[in-house]
Design a protein around this motif. Structure first.
Motif, PDB file in Angstrom:
ATOM      1  N   LEU A  65       3.174  -8.537  -1.575  1.00 56.46           N
ATOM      2  CA  LEU A  65       3.139  -7.752  -2.797  1.00 56.46           C
ATOM      3  C   LEU A  65       2.676  -8.643  -3.951  1.00 56.46           C
ATOM      4  N   ILE A  66       1.741  -8.154  -4.737  1.00 58.98           N
ATOM      5  CA  ILE A  66       1.361  -8.836  -5.965  1.00 58.98           C
ATOM      6  C   ILE A  66       2.174  -8.178  -7.077  1.00 58.98           C
ATOM      7  N   VAL A  67       2.951  -8.983  -7.810  1.00 61.65           N
ATOM      8  CA  VAL A  67       3.887  -8.455  -8.795  1.00 61.65           C
ATOM      9  C   VAL A  67       3.588  -9.044 -10.168  1.00 61.65           C
ATOM     10  N   ASN A  68       3.481  -8.169 -11.161  1.00 56.21           N
ATOM     11  CA  ASN A  68       3.409  -8.601 -12.552  1.00 56.21           C
ATOM     12  C   ASN A  68       4.844  -8.806 -13.007  1.00 56.21           C
ATOM     13  N   ILE A  69       5.200 -10.046 -13.270  1.00 58.97           N
ATOM     14  CA  ILE A  69       6.591 -10.396 -13.546  1.00 58.97           C
ATOM     15  C   ILE A  69       7.069  -9.826 -14.877  1.00 58.97           C
ATOM     16  N   LYS A  70       6.265  -9.912 -15.908  1.00 61.58           N
ATOM     17  CA  LYS A  70       6.672  -9.449 -17.237  1.00 61.58           C
ATOM     18  C   LYS A  70       7.033  -7.964 -17.224  1.00 61.58           C
ATOM     19  N   ARG A  85       7.662  -6.217 -14.448  1.00 61.20           N
ATOM     20  CA  ARG A  85       8.443  -5.925 -13.234  1.00 61.20           C
ATOM     21  C   ARG A  85       7.759  -4.832 -12.413  1.00 61.20           C
ATOM     22  N   THR A  86       6.427  -4.946 -12.293  1.00 64.56           N
ATOM     23  CA  THR A  86       5.634  -3.921 -11.626  1.00 64.56           C
ATOM     24  C   THR A  86       4.887  -4.500 -10.442  1.00 64.56           C
ATOM     25  N   VAL A  87       5.016  -3.843  -9.293  1.00 68.10           N
ATOM     26  CA  VAL A  87       4.216  -4.204  -8.115  1.00 68.10           C
ATOM     27  C   VAL A  87       2.827  -3.637  -8.356  1.00 68.10           C
ATOM     28  N   VAL A  88       1.816  -4.511  -8.327  1.00 71.80           N
ATOM     29  CA  VAL A  88       0.455  -4.112  -8.635  1.00 71.80           C
ATOM     30  C   VAL A  88      -0.272  -3.628  -7.384  1.00 71.80           C
ATOM     31  N   THR A  89      -0.080  -4.323  -6.261  1.00 73.89           N
ATOM     32  CA  THR A  89      -0.692  -3.900  -5.004  1.00 73.89           C
ATOM     33  C   THR A  89       0.150  -4.380  -3.835  1.00 73.89           C
ATOM     34  N   ALA A  90      -0.068  -3.783  -2.687  1.00 77.15           N
ATOM     35  CA  ALA A  90       0.686  -4.115  -1.481  1.00 77.15           C
ATOM     36  C   ALA A  90      -0.283  -4.258  -0.311  1.00 77.15           C
ATOM     37  N   ILE A  91      -0.033  -5.259   0.536  1.00 78.26           N
ATOM     38  CA  ILE A  91      -0.908  -5.547   1.668  1.00 78.26           C
ATOM     39  C   ILE A  91      -0.038  -5.704   2.907  1.00 78.26           C
ATOM     40  N   ASP A  92      -0.456  -5.109   4.018  1.00 76.81           N
ATOM     41  CA  ASP A  92       0.300  -5.246   5.265  1.00 76.81           C
ATOM     42  C   ASP A  92      -0.155  -6.498   6.017  1.00 76.81           C
ATOM     43  N   ARG A  93       0.550  -6.820   7.111  1.00 73.86           N
ATOM     44  CA  ARG A  93       0.296  -8.049   7.856  1.00 73.86           C
ATOM     45  C   ARG A  93      -1.129  -8.116   8.396  1.00 73.86           C
ATOM     46  N   THR A  94      -1.651  -7.033   8.929  1.00 74.51           N
ATOM     47  CA  THR A  94      -2.996  -7.073   9.514  1.00 74.51           C
ATOM     48  C   THR A  94      -4.069  -7.272   8.444  1.00 74.51           C
ATOM     49  N   SER A  95      -3.852  -6.734   7.250  1.00 72.37           N
ATOM     50  CA  SER A  95      -4.825  -6.905   6.165  1.00 72.37           C
ATOM     51  C   SER A  95      -4.732  -8.280   5.514  1.00 72.37           C
ATOM     52  N   MET A  96      -3.630  -8.994   5.748  1.00 77.02           N
ATOM     53  CA  MET A  96      -3.449 -10.314   5.147  1.00 77.02           C
ATOM     54  C   MET A  96      -4.335 -11.376   5.794  1.00 77.02           C
ATOM     55  N   LYS A  97      -4.718 -11.173   7.037  1.00 86.28           N
ATOM     56  CA  LYS A  97      -5.495 -12.183   7.753  1.00 86.28           C
ATOM     57  C   LYS A  97      -6.850 -12.369   7.084  1.00 86.28           C
ATOM     58  N   ASP A  98      -7.220 -13.619   6.870  1.00 89.33           N
ATOM     59  CA  ASP A  98      -8.487 -13.999   6.245  1.00 89.33           C
ATOM     60  C   ASP A  98      -8.662 -13.350   4.874  1.00 89.33           C
ATOM     61  N   ASN A  99      -7.580 -13.174   4.162  1.00 95.23           N
ATOM     62  CA  ASN A  99      -7.629 -12.570   2.838  1.00 95.23           C
ATOM     63  C   ASN A  99      -7.355 -13.644   1.791  1.00 95.23           C
ATOM     64  N   ALA A 141      -0.468   0.600  -6.233  1.00 91.76           N
ATOM     65  CA  ALA A 141       0.460   0.066  -5.237  1.00 91.76           C
ATOM     66  C   ALA A 141       1.075   1.184  -4.401  1.00 91.76           C
ATOM     67  N   GLU A 142       1.410   2.293  -5.025  1.00 83.96           N
ATOM     68  CA  GLU A 142       1.963   3.422  -4.273  1.00 83.96           C
ATOM     69  C   GLU A 142       0.965   3.930  -3.245  1.00 83.96           C
ATOM     70  N   LYS A 171       3.897 -15.445 -14.176  1.00 87.21           N
ATOM     71  CA  LYS A 171       3.316 -14.249 -14.785  1.00 87.21           C
ATOM     72  C   LYS A 171       2.906 -13.235 -13.727  1.00 87.21           C
ATOM     73  N   ASP A 172       2.119 -13.651 -12.759  1.00 83.13           N
ATOM     74  CA  ASP A 172       1.705 -12.798 -11.639  1.00 83.13           C
ATOM     75  C   ASP A 172       2.003 -13.559 -10.360  1.00 83.13           C
ATOM     76  N   SER A 173       2.760 -12.948  -9.485  1.00 81.41           N
ATOM     77  CA  SER A 173       3.253 -13.656  -8.318  1.00 81.41           C
ATOM     78  C   SER A 173       2.940 -12.902  -7.027  1.00 81.41           C
ATOM     79  N   LEU A 174       2.658 -13.673  -5.973  1.00 81.99           N
ATOM     80  CA  LEU A 174       2.522 -13.134  -4.626  1.00 81.99           C
ATOM     81  C   LEU A 174       3.887 -13.243  -3.974  1.00 81.99           C
ATOM     82  N   MET A 175       4.426 -12.129  -3.534  1.00 81.36           N
ATOM     83  CA  MET A 175       5.740 -12.129  -2.897  1.00 81.36           C
ATOM     84  C   MET A 175       5.608 -11.605  -1.480  1.00 81.36           C
ATOM     85  N   LEU A 176       6.009 -12.442  -0.532  1.00 77.10           N
ATOM     86  CA  LEU A 176       5.969 -12.072   0.882  1.00 77.10           C
ATOM     87  C   LEU A 176       7.355 -11.604   1.284  1.00 77.10           C
ATOM     88  N   ILE A 177       7.434 -10.356   1.716  1.00 76.49           N
ATOM     89  CA  ILE A 177       8.714  -9.773   2.118  1.00 76.49           C
ATOM     90  C   ILE A 177       8.498  -8.963   3.386  1.00 76.49           C
TER      91      ILE A 177
END
Length: 125
Positions: A92-97, A99-113, A49-50, A81-87
């Protein structure tokens, strides 16, 4: 006489007189261990994610991190358990248990994803 004596020590026991031994973390007090308190209050980022945050130029302000932490608490209360959070402009894909962000995607990469292996989604305003 099973006590061990070590050269250079005045007292045979590991703790000398007047020294109080500390209890293990789980017995220390009602507040819990420092590590559990730390994990319950922070949002962590995986190495992946970093890297994605840097590559995609995503920055999160402190108030966004606070909102993200609150959103993780709400998701945990609902049993996610695993959540997609739009901020903001990021997803951000977050592992809730953990409390870790697993990956991050910007607006342009979100299209057709397609987002897989999530069980919930949350829009954070």
């Amino acid at each position: 006489m099973t006590d061990r004596f070590t050269v250079g020590r005045l007292y045979p026991n590991p703790a000398g007189p007047g020294v109080q031994r500390r209890l293990p973390a789980e017995q220390a007090g009602a507040g819990g261990s420092f590590q559990s308190v730390l994990q319950n209050q922070l949002v962590r980022f995986s190495h992946h994610a970093e890297q994605r945050l840097i590559q995609r130029g995503i920055t999160l302000a402190p108030e966004q991190l606070a909102k993200l932490s609150t959103a993780i608490d709400k998701a945990a209360a609902k049993g996610a358990k695993d959540s997609l959070m739009l901020i903001g402009d990021a997803a951000l894909i977050v592992n809730i248990k953990n409390r870790t962000v697993v990956t991050a995607i910007d607006r342009t990469s979100m299209k057709d994803n397609l987002f897989t292996q999530i069980d919930s989604a949350m829009i954070i305003s």
